[in-house]
Design a protein around this motif. Structure first.
Motif, PDB file in Angstrom:
ATOM      1  N   GLY B 219       0.780  -1.230   0.000  1.00 13.82           N
ATOM      2  CA  GLY B 219       0.000   0.000   0.000  1.00 13.82           C
ATOM      3  C   GLY B 219       0.817   1.287   0.000  1.00 13.82           C
ATOM      4  N   ARG B 220       2.122   1.197  -0.206  1.00 17.98           N
ATOM      5  CA  ARG B 220       2.932   2.423  -0.219  1.00 17.98           C
ATOM      6  C   ARG B 220       2.799   3.149  -1.563  1.00 17.98           C
ATOM      7  N   ARG B 221       2.814   4.475  -1.468  1.00 15.57           N
ATOM      8  CA  ARG B 221       2.773   5.304  -2.671  1.00 15.57           C
ATOM      9  C   ARG B 221       3.918   6.296  -2.617  1.00 15.57           C
ATOM     10  N   ARG B 222       4.226   6.839  -3.759  1.00 20.12           N
ATOM     11  CA  ARG B 222       5.280   7.858  -3.869  1.00 20.12           C
ATOM     12  C   ARG B 222       6.567   7.423  -3.192  1.00 20.12           C
ATOM     13  N   GLN B 223       6.980   6.222  -3.456  1.00 22.83           N
ATOM     14  CA  GLN B 223       8.242   5.733  -2.926  1.00 22.83           C
ATOM     15  C   GLN B 223       9.369   6.066  -3.887  1.00 22.83           C
ATOM     16  N   THR B 224      10.578   6.127  -3.347  1.00 23.17           N
ATOM     17  CA  THR B 224      11.742   6.287  -4.208  1.00 23.17           C
ATOM     18  C   THR B 224      12.644   5.080  -4.002  1.00 23.17           C
ATOM     19  N   LEU B 225      13.618   4.990  -4.888  1.00 21.88           N
ATOM     20  CA  LEU B 225      14.545   3.871  -4.775  1.00 21.88           C
ATOM     21  C   LEU B 225      15.533   4.136  -3.652  1.00 21.88           C
ATOM     22  N   THR B 226      15.994   3.082  -3.021  1.00 22.10           N
ATOM     23  CA  THR B 226      16.974   3.191  -1.947  1.00 22.10           C
ATOM     24  C   THR B 226      18.322   2.717  -2.478  1.00 22.10           C
ATOM     25  N   ASN B 227      19.380   3.431  -2.063  1.00 22.88           N
ATOM     26  CA  ASN B 227      20.707   3.059  -2.553  1.00 22.88           C
ATOM     27  C   ASN B 227      21.365   2.047  -1.631  1.00 22.88           C
ATOM     28  N   PHE B 228      22.009   1.075  -2.238  1.00 26.14           N
ATOM     29  CA  PHE B 228      22.832   0.119  -1.532  1.00 26.14           C
ATOM     30  C   PHE B 228      24.205   0.121  -2.185  1.00 26.14           C
ATOM     31  N   VAL B 229      25.196  -0.373  -1.467  1.00 26.31           N
ATOM     32  CA  VAL B 229      26.519  -0.497  -2.065  1.00 26.31           C
ATOM     33  C   VAL B 229      26.823  -1.970  -2.218  1.00 26.31           C
ATOM     34  N   GLU B 230      27.255  -2.344  -3.427  1.00 24.71           N
ATOM     35  CA  GLU B 230      27.604  -3.738  -3.652  1.00 24.71           C
ATOM     36  C   GLU B 230      29.122  -3.821  -3.792  1.00 24.71           C
ATOM     37  N   VAL B 231      29.726  -4.626  -2.972  1.00 23.98           N
ATOM     38  CA  VAL B 231      31.181  -4.690  -2.904  1.00 23.98           C
ATOM     39  C   VAL B 231      31.635  -6.064  -3.370  1.00 23.98           C
ATOM     40  N   TYR B 232      32.698  -6.074  -4.171  1.00 31.78           N
ATOM     41  CA  TYR B 232      33.211  -7.355  -4.665  1.00 31.78           C
ATOM     42  C   TYR B 232      34.180  -7.928  -3.648  1.00 31.78           C
ATOM     43  N   LEU B 233      33.772  -9.010  -3.025  1.00 32.97           N
ATOM     44  CA  LEU B 233      34.525  -9.564  -1.898  1.00 32.97           C
ATOM     45  C   LEU B 233      34.732 -11.057  -2.118  1.00 32.97           C
ATOM     46  N   GLY B 234      35.959 -11.476  -2.137  1.00 31.20           N
ATOM     47  CA  GLY B 234      36.229 -12.915  -2.186  1.00 31.20           C
ATOM     48  C   GLY B 234      35.512 -13.605  -3.327  1.00 31.20           C
ATOM     49  N   GLY B 235      35.521 -12.969  -4.498  1.00 28.96           N
ATOM     50  CA  GLY B 235      34.969 -13.639  -5.675  1.00 28.96           C
ATOM     51  C   GLY B 235      33.483 -13.479  -5.859  1.00 28.96           C
ATOM     52  N   GLU B 236      32.825 -12.726  -4.985  1.00 30.52           N
ATOM     53  CA  GLU B 236      31.395 -12.507  -5.228  1.00 30.52           C
ATOM     54  C   GLU B 236      30.979 -11.111  -4.761  1.00 30.52           C
ATOM     55  N   TRP B 237      29.850 -10.693  -5.305  1.00 30.40           N
ATOM     56  CA  TRP B 237      29.323  -9.375  -4.942  1.00 30.40           C
ATOM     57  C   TRP B 237      28.520  -9.484  -3.651  1.00 30.40           C
ATOM     58  N   ARG B 238      28.826  -8.557  -2.714  1.00 32.52           N
ATOM     59  CA  ARG B 238      28.077  -8.549  -1.448  1.00 32.52           C
ATOM     60  C   ARG B 238      27.367  -7.221  -1.319  1.00 32.52           C
ATOM     61  N   LEU B 239      26.136  -7.324  -0.889  1.00 26.68           N
ATOM     62  CA  LEU B 239      25.327  -6.109  -0.790  1.00 26.68           C
ATOM     63  C   LEU B 239      25.437  -5.527   0.618  1.00 26.68           C
ATOM     64  N   TYR B 240      25.742  -4.219   0.702  1.00 28.02           N
ATOM     65  CA  TYR B 240      25.829  -3.553   1.997  1.00 28.02           C
ATOM     66  C   TYR B 240      24.764  -2.475   2.085  1.00 28.02           C
ATOM     67  N   ASN B 241      24.087  -2.474   3.218  1.00 24.57           N
ATOM     68  CA  ASN B 241      23.175  -1.366   3.484  1.00 24.57           C
ATOM     69  C   ASN B 241      24.033  -0.164   3.860  1.00 24.57           C
ATOM     70  N   GLN B 242      23.893   0.947   3.118  1.00 26.85           N
ATOM     71  CA  GLN B 242      24.819   2.049   3.342  1.00 26.85           C
ATOM     72  C   GLN B 242      24.458   2.880   4.576  1.00 26.85           C
ATOM     73  N   LYS B 243      23.341   2.583   5.212  1.00 28.04           N
ATOM     74  CA  LYS B 243      23.004   3.296   6.441  1.00 28.04           C
ATOM     75  C   LYS B 243      23.408   2.499   7.668  1.00 28.04           C
ATOM     76  N   THR B 244      23.214   1.186   7.607  1.00 26.10           N
ATOM     77  CA  THR B 244      23.435   0.381   8.809  1.00 26.10           C
ATOM     78  C   THR B 244      24.640  -0.533   8.687  1.00 26.10           C
TER      79      THR B 244
END
Lengths: 331, 516
Positions: B219-244
């Motif tokens: 039911g959410r409206r007027r949402q925007t996209l949230t940014n995450f940082v994906e870091v290449y670690l030990g042969g794979e991409w890992r997703l990091y929450n850039q706030k927490t």
């Protein structure tokens, strides 16, 4: 306890319906041989060719318009039995014991007018009693005369002797006594008494009615203890000969004792029931196994009968004088 | 063991294995749920693009979310009045492109997407290799601040993973040091912070990229996209929450775009804006899978009952229940030993009961058969030939059924109208046979066989109307193979029937010496 334990029944060698259908009927009875026993006329012819005594055939009726001829056919006879040729389990059998002033009387004394007999014949012809409702033929036979031995053990009917013949060897026998409840018919479902008979001696072993043990005939109150079937060897030999006659490996031979003509065969059954085990208080399985273990089947019914008598007797003859038994045999 | 028996067991094992194998394949590989109550949330996301056109040719290019194995797109819709549309696929991802020769004033384009999560764990979301991190160009002051900060963080961390986490938490800390404040430049802009993290990681020689995604909330409206940082670690991409600084993809988070391409490009327009709204609804998992599999043209689905028209599908729903009824009859007769009048008549009664509901059906059955027996006993006195008599019984049965319908309709008992579902010819045969049975073996046998038939029919009915069984037989017709294997095995059963344990119970008490 209302239920027996399956383990115990197995240790007694009791054969169940599934085992019978699978291990006996479908293994030893080729289907193409069924018509030989399902059609009583064919059985009768076969038996006559083999020199086995059967009740005399008084006439047959095949078509509905033949029903008019019934009176003519019945004319010379005072006693007769009307049977469907393809009936099973004693269905559709009408016994007339007396004729007086154009009235026919059943053994029970009930009067039957000719029209009722005609209707009965017509019903048989249209397939009421045959398997699958197929058109049928009516046969009229001479009435069997009650042997005095059974006079005290039978009520308004003729008892018959069912002998199970496995690959030519008689393996178990049962005397079926008519009662008031069974309406003079030798049908266990309807209340006839089943008496297990010792293969070796022809003596009564146990008796059951409606699956429960009884020690006396419910109508005549006569105990079964001293009952011995006469002509026992002859009966066994006739039953054993049915193997050569039909080729069926597992069959039930229904025989009767006629006062005048002695033992005769009235019917053969390719799917004999299992109540005989209850009447004998013994299982079929060990006896089947004993015959299956034989290297070869003796071609002579006489010696097969001798083998069965030795093999399957329940009263070891040790304390019985051998003479007493042979005297009652007159084969 | 006899050869014939061995052959049968091999056959049974093959059939059983094939059936179970197909069921497991459909369940695990194609995702068919084993329970009819299996529901899945379906998200419908709408992206609305607004801009003002200047009267020139307009090209709107919009990044679309990538297709991954764990998320199934049920439907994608692109709507905007009078615009040409095409979907472009490039190595950096899918893009939607709307175009128009001239447009003026406020313009709107919609992109609507329905999706559900299969719940399957996909190994790595992205498998592409990282590019060599580009060293950022900071001015002297920022460079010094960055180096100092990185030095501090390097001291506090053990490896790349902890370094990244430490860096993100430091930048988010409530009491920022001078260096941090300088680097953050007092801008709380999301994108700026993301790029700052990526740049700082690049200085350390660590490959990282921006990931934009959407939190799915009903039911959410007027949402925007949230940014995450994906870091290449030990042969794979890992997703990091850039706030927490948390690692991994959060639940209900849809990755929309990876990398530094723009989310939205509008040529020939200004003041472009994008907003997302979403709604969640729950749908049967079976429907979703069946629909999705058809889309995928999976062979096993393409040649299945689903490819039939709906009407035939409904007919098959009934037909596929018959083997269950047959199995019940086999069990009742071979294992329990219940006598029925007519081998498979109980199944036909059960089918009729499905239409009439249980209680009404039983009452109707008893009325029809009871009345039929009464009239049949009169017919037997009329001295009729057999075929004529059974035909007369058929007419009598139809007359009874018609009277029941009419009377119940007048009385307002609608449920009795379903009486027509009873198979009339079969009922007539039942009556005829029971009547003969009555004459020959007495009423007791009639009640035993009639009761046996009805009992078997009721048990078959209970199984055939069970929701789960209904669902399984229709959606897993392979179950028929399992059923067949069971029946083949039961055909070998030579043990006692339950009723025989009663029939022979008097033998148990006596001491039976088994003779030779």
């Amino acid at each position: 306890m209302f239920l027996a334990s399956a383990k115990k029944l197995r240790s007694f060698g009791i054969i169940g319906m599934n085992q019978r259908n699978f291990g006996l009927i479908s293994r030893y009875n080729p289907r193409h041989l069924y018509p030989l026993v399902d059609d009583k006329l064919k059985t009768k012819l076969l038996a006559q060719q083999a020199g086995i005594t059967v009740p005399k055939l008084l006439g047959t009726l095949q078509y509905q318009h033949d029903v008019r001829l019934l009176k003519e056919i019945l004319q010379p006879h005072d006693q007769f039995v009307i049977k469907p040729v393809k009936g099973s389990g004693g269905k559709g059998i009408l016994v007339i014991a007396e004729v007086e002033h154009n009235l026919y009387f059943k053994p029970s004394g009930d009067a039957v007018p000719l029209e009722d007999i005609e209707r009965h014949v017509s019903n048989i012809l249209s397939g009421l009693h045959s398997l699958g409702g197929k058109p049928d033929t009516v046969m009229i036979e001479s009435l069997i005369q009650l042997d005095p031995v059974f006079a005290d053990y039978s009520y308004e009917g003729i008892p018959d002797i069912r002998i199970i013949v496995f690959r030519g060897y008689p393996i178990m026998a049962m005397l079926r006594l008519t009662t008031h409840a069974s309406d003079g018919k030798a049908n266990l479902h309807q209340g006839a008494v089943g008496v297990g008979v010792d293969i070796g001696t022809g003596k009564a072993l146990h008796a059951v009615q409606y699956g429960n043990p009884v020690s006396r005939h419910p109508d005549t109150r006569k105990t079964f203890a001293e009952l011995t079937i006469p002509h026992w060897d002859k009966l066994l030999q006739l039953a054993a000969a049915c193997y050569e006659m039909t080729g069926l490996g597992y069959l039930g031979a229904d025989l009767v004792l006629d006062r005048d003509q002695g033992p005769m065969i009235i019917e053969l059954n390719a799917r004999p029931g299992l109540a005989i085990q209850v009447a004998n208080a013994a299982g079929l399985a060990p006896r089947v196994a004993a015959i299956e273990a034989l290297a070869a089947i003796d071609p002579d019914p006489q010696s097969r009968m001798e083998f069965s008598k030795r093999q399957f007797t329940q009263n070891p003859p040790a304390h019985q004088p051998r003479l007493a038994r042979t005297r009652s045999d007159d084969s | 063991m006899h050869l014939a028996k061995l052959r049968l067991y091999i056959l049974v094992a093959l059939i059983m294995g094939l059936g179970i194998g197909l069921i497991l394949y459909k369940h695990f590989a194609l995702g068919f749920p084993l329970s009819p109550d299996d529901k899945k949330p379906v998200w419908t996301i709408e992206a609305r693009i607004d801009f003002a056109a200047r009267g020139d040719p307009v090209i709107v290019s919009f990044a679309l979310p990538p297709k991954t194995p764990d998320i199934i797109f049920i439907e994608e819709e692109f709507a905007s009045p009078d615009y040409g549309f095409s979907e472009l696929i490039s190595p950096s991802g899918r893009r939607a492109q709307w175009s128009k020769r001239t447009a003026t004033g406020a313009q709107t384009a919609y992109y609507r997407l329905s999706l559900y999560d299969t719940g399957q764990k996909s190994g790595t979301d992205a498998v592409d290799l990282p590019t060599e991190p580009e060293k950022p160009e900071f001015d002297e002051v920022l460079r010094t601040a960055a180096i100092t900060l990185l030095d501090q963080i390097r001291n506090r961390s053990a490896n790349t993973e902890t370094f990244t986490r430490e860096l993100i938490s430091t930048l988010n800390s409530g009491a920022p040091s001078q260096n941090q404040s300088l680097l953050l430049n007092d801008q709380s802009n999301e994108d700026y912070k993301t790029h700052l993290i990526i740049n700082l990681l690049a200085m350390e020689g660590i490959s990282a990229r921006i990931v934009r995604g959407l939190y799915l909330q009903d039911g959410r409206r007027r949402q925007t996209l949230t940014n995450f940082v994906e870091v290449y670690l030990g042969g794979e991409w890992r997703l990091y929450n850039q706030k927490t600084a948390e690692i991994g993809k959060p639940k209900n988070f849809l990755i929309w775009q990876r990398g530094d391409q723009s989310l939205l490009d509008v040529v020939g327009g200004k003041n472009s804006q994008i907003s997302f709204s979403m709604i969640k609804n729950v749908q049967s998992a079976r429907d979703l899978v069946a629909r999705n599999s058809i889309n995928q043209q999976a062979g096993i689905i393409d040649f299945s009952i689903y490819s039939l028209p709906i009407e035939q599908q409904n007919a098959f729903k009934m037909i596929l229940l018959l083997p269950i009824g047959a199995l019940i009859v086999v069990i009742m007769r071979l294992l329990i030993g219940i006598r029925t009048s007519g081998t498979f008549m109980p199944i036909l009664i059960a089918l009729a009961l499905i239409q009439t509901t249980l209680l009404t059906g039983i009452v109707i059955f008893l009325i029809v058969v009871g009345t039929g027996l009464l009239i049949r006993s009169y017919l037997s006195r009329l001295n009729l030939l057999f075929v004529a008599r059974i035909s007369a019984v058929i007419i009598v049965v139809i007359a009874i059924i018609a009277s029941i319908s009419i009377i119940s309709n007048k009385l307002g008992l609608d449920q009795a109208l379903t009486v027509t579902f009873f198979p009339m010819i079969i009922l007539s045969w039942t009556i005829e046979r029971m009547s003969v049975l009555w004459e020959e073996d007495g009423p007791r046998e009639v009640f035993i066989q009639g009761g046996g038939s009805l009992l078997t029919a009721i048990i078959a009915y209970l199984f055939m109307t069970n929701r789960t069984i209904e669902y399984l037989t229709f959606n897993f017709p392979e179950l028929m193979l399992v059923n067949l294997a069971l029946i083949l095995i039961l055909g070998q059963y030579t043990g006692y029937r339950l009723t025989e344990l009663y029939r022979f119970h008097s033998l148990e008490r006596r001491d039976v010496s088994s003779q030779r």
